[in-house]
Every structure is written in structure tokens, then in C-alpha cells.
Design a protein around this motif. Structure first.
Motif, PDB file in Angstrom:
ATOM      1  N   GLU A 110      -6.644  -0.301  -5.903  1.00 13.27           N
ATOM      2  CA  GLU A 110      -6.779  -1.323  -4.894  1.00 13.27           C
ATOM      3  C   GLU A 110      -6.681  -2.872  -5.393  1.00 13.27           C
ATOM      4  O   GLU A 110      -5.944  -3.500  -4.766  1.00 13.27           O
ATOM      5  CB  GLU A 110      -8.089  -1.189  -3.971  1.00 13.27           C
ATOM      6  N   ALA A 111      -7.373  -3.032  -6.496  1.00 12.56           N
ATOM      7  CA  ALA A 111      -7.549  -4.321  -7.111  1.00 12.56           C
ATOM      8  C   ALA A 111      -6.135  -4.916  -7.642  1.00 12.56           C
ATOM      9  O   ALA A 111      -5.579  -6.220  -7.098  1.00 12.56           O
ATOM     10  CB  ALA A 111      -8.473  -4.188  -8.257  1.00 12.56           C
ATOM     11  N   ARG A 142       0.973  -1.013  -0.005  1.00 11.67           N
ATOM     12  CA  ARG A 142       0.041   0.071   0.045  1.00 11.67           C
ATOM     13  C   ARG A 142       0.978   1.101  -0.080  1.00 11.67           C
ATOM     14  O   ARG A 142       1.936   1.422   0.807  1.00 11.67           O
ATOM     15  CB  ARG A 142      -0.742   0.083   1.265  1.00 11.67           C
ATOM     16  N   GLU A 168      -0.497  -8.315  -4.065  1.00  8.32           N
ATOM     17  CA  GLU A 168      -0.099  -9.023  -2.541  1.00  8.32           C
ATOM     18  C   GLU A 168      -0.228 -10.366  -2.360  1.00  8.32           C
ATOM     19  O   GLU A 168       0.073 -11.418  -1.797  1.00  8.32           O
ATOM     20  CB  GLU A 168      -1.014  -8.277  -1.719  1.00  8.32           C
ATOM     21  N   SER A 169      -1.694 -11.035  -3.262  1.00  5.89           N
ATOM     22  CA  SER A 169      -2.070 -12.234  -3.139  1.00  5.89           C
ATOM     23  C   SER A 169      -1.093 -13.127  -3.579  1.00  5.89           C
ATOM     24  O   SER A 169      -0.991 -14.387  -3.448  1.00  5.89           O
ATOM     25  CB  SER A 169      -3.423 -12.538  -3.900  1.00  5.89           C
ATOM     26  N   GLN A 218      -3.998  -5.775  -4.506  1.00 11.58           N
ATOM     27  CA  GLN A 218      -4.511  -6.837  -4.118  1.00 11.58           C
ATOM     28  C   GLN A 218      -4.064  -8.093  -4.847  1.00 11.58           C
ATOM     29  O   GLN A 218      -3.569  -9.147  -4.277  1.00 11.58           O
ATOM     30  CB  GLN A 218      -6.134  -6.933  -3.964  1.00 11.58           C
ATOM     31  N   LYS A 219      -3.893  -7.965  -6.212  1.00  7.92           N
ATOM     32  CA  LYS A 219      -3.315  -9.029  -7.079  1.00  7.92           C
ATOM     33  C   LYS A 219      -2.177  -9.176  -6.783  1.00  7.92           C
ATOM     34  O   LYS A 219      -1.376 -10.543  -6.766  1.00  7.92           O
ATOM     35  CB  LYS A 219      -3.744  -8.717  -8.395  1.00  7.92           C
TER      36      LYS A 219
END
Length: 203
Positions: free
Chosen positions: A193-194, A125, A200-201, A197-198
Motif C-alpha cells: 500500500e505504501a 490500485r 499516487e501522491s 500511496q507514494k
């Protein structure tokens, strides 16, 4: 009329364009991250504008920042580039760029991408700092200390904490736009954000 960060010399259109179009915008593409980290390492001891003016020369010298090609460069390329006026002709910095390309590739192999490795240092982030005056700007941070220490462990050169902090500012890991600068809120509102998130995942 737009209000910009105070460090921007508005008489230099290329400086204005860099501030408006690049500085502080999150970068997730490895090719661009390699370019930024190379330019920041080249800046050590010099002004950023000196490097900005030579950016096209660096692109020519280092294969448009194709990390695979740069990693294959040899001592002969170092000697050749010492005669190329488009870059800072410092033998140690030229050799460090090749070394850093090789280290960059090792990171990609371990983490899947350099972006995934890099963004872990801010927990995937962007950090938003409060910048109301010149005294609010930092030269280093706990995050840049940790990032620089890990880079050194992995064999990177010319990337101490101050240089790494500048890199983090440039590629959007830290939003250090002045609070009155029009880019501050623009960068925040453009946060995807998406995409993070990708990233980080897969870490």
C-alpha cells in the motif's frame, strides 16, 4: 502440489517460471514496464510463448530495454535488426519499438515516470477479478480501452485494447489469476500500500 492458472503449460519450465515469478505481480519500475510493453506489442498476432522464448534476444536487440538508448536507434538499426534471429523480424514492429521508446520518454517527462502515468488508469490500485472458469477471462476492459486510446493519442503503436489488457495483466494492474491458483492470494497479500500511496501522491 501447486494449483496454477489453466493456461500454464507445466511441461514448459520457462512458462511456469514466468507465471510463478512475474505474471500479475505489480510492477512500478519504468525499465520493467518498458520491457513488458515492448514484448506485448511484439506479440500481436503471435502466441505469448513465442515471445517468451525470444525474450533474451529482445534484451540483446534493444539494449536491455534501456529506453534512452532504444529511443536513439535509427533506421539503420531497424535494417540491422531485420537480420537478427533473436527477435520477431517484422520491420513494422521493430520500428514501432523505437517509436514507442520515444513516446515512452515523453510520458516520463510529463508525468515524472511511466509508472505514474500507467497506474492512473486503475486509480493506483490493482484490480482483482473473479476468475472461476475460462469464460470469466476478458480480452479487453473499460480500463484497457481508455489506456489504449490514450497511448494511441500519444503516438504509441501496436498497442490496441487487447494487447494493452494483456500488458495490464502481466504487470499486475489486473490480477487475473484463477481463484484456485496459488498466486492469486499470494499477489494480493504482497500488495504494498505504501508504494502505491507514494506513486499516487506524486501524480
Amino acid at each position: 502440489m501447486c494449483t496454477r492458472c489453466g493456461w500454464v503449460d507445466e511441461s514448459k519450465l520457462d512458462y511456469v517460471a514466468y507465471h510463478d515469478d512475474e505474471w500479475g505481480i505489480p510492477v512500478l519500475e519504468d525499465n520493467k514496464l518498458f520491457e513488458f510493453i515492448t514484448l506485448e506489442s511484439a506479440q500481436a498476432g503471435l502466441s505469448w510463448y513465442t515471445i517468451l522464448k525470444k525474450r533474451s534476444g529482445y534484451r540483446t536487440a534493444f539494449c536491455q530495454f534501456d529506453v534512452d538508448q532504444v529511443a536513439k536507434m535509427t533506421d539503420a538499426d531497424v535494417e540491422r535488426l531485420l537480420t537478427f534471429e533473436g527477435i520477431v523480424r517484422n520491420k513494422a514492429k521493430i520500428a514501432a519499438t523505437i517509436n514507442n521508446a520515444q513516446a515512452f520518454k515523453r510520458v516520463q517527462e510529463e508525468f515524472g515516470s511511466f509508472a505514474r502515468y500507467q497506474w492512473q488508469f486503475v486509480n493506483f490500485r490493482p484490480l482483482v477479478r473473479t476468475i472461476k472458469s475460462k469464460t470469466d477471462y476478458q480480452a479487453t476492459s473499460d480500463e484497457s480501452d481508455a489506456f489504449a486510446k490514450d497511448l494511441k493519442k500519444r503516438g504509441f503503436k501496436f498497442l490496441g485494447s487487447t494487447t494493452v489488457y494483456a500488458h495490464m495483466q502481466a504487470c499486475g494492474m489486473i490480477n487475473d489469476h484463477h481463484d484456485d491458483c496459488f498466486k492469486k492470494s499470494e499477489v494480493i497479500s504482497g500488495y504494498d500500500e505504501a508504494e502505491f500511496q507514494k506513486l499516487e501522491s506524486k501524480s
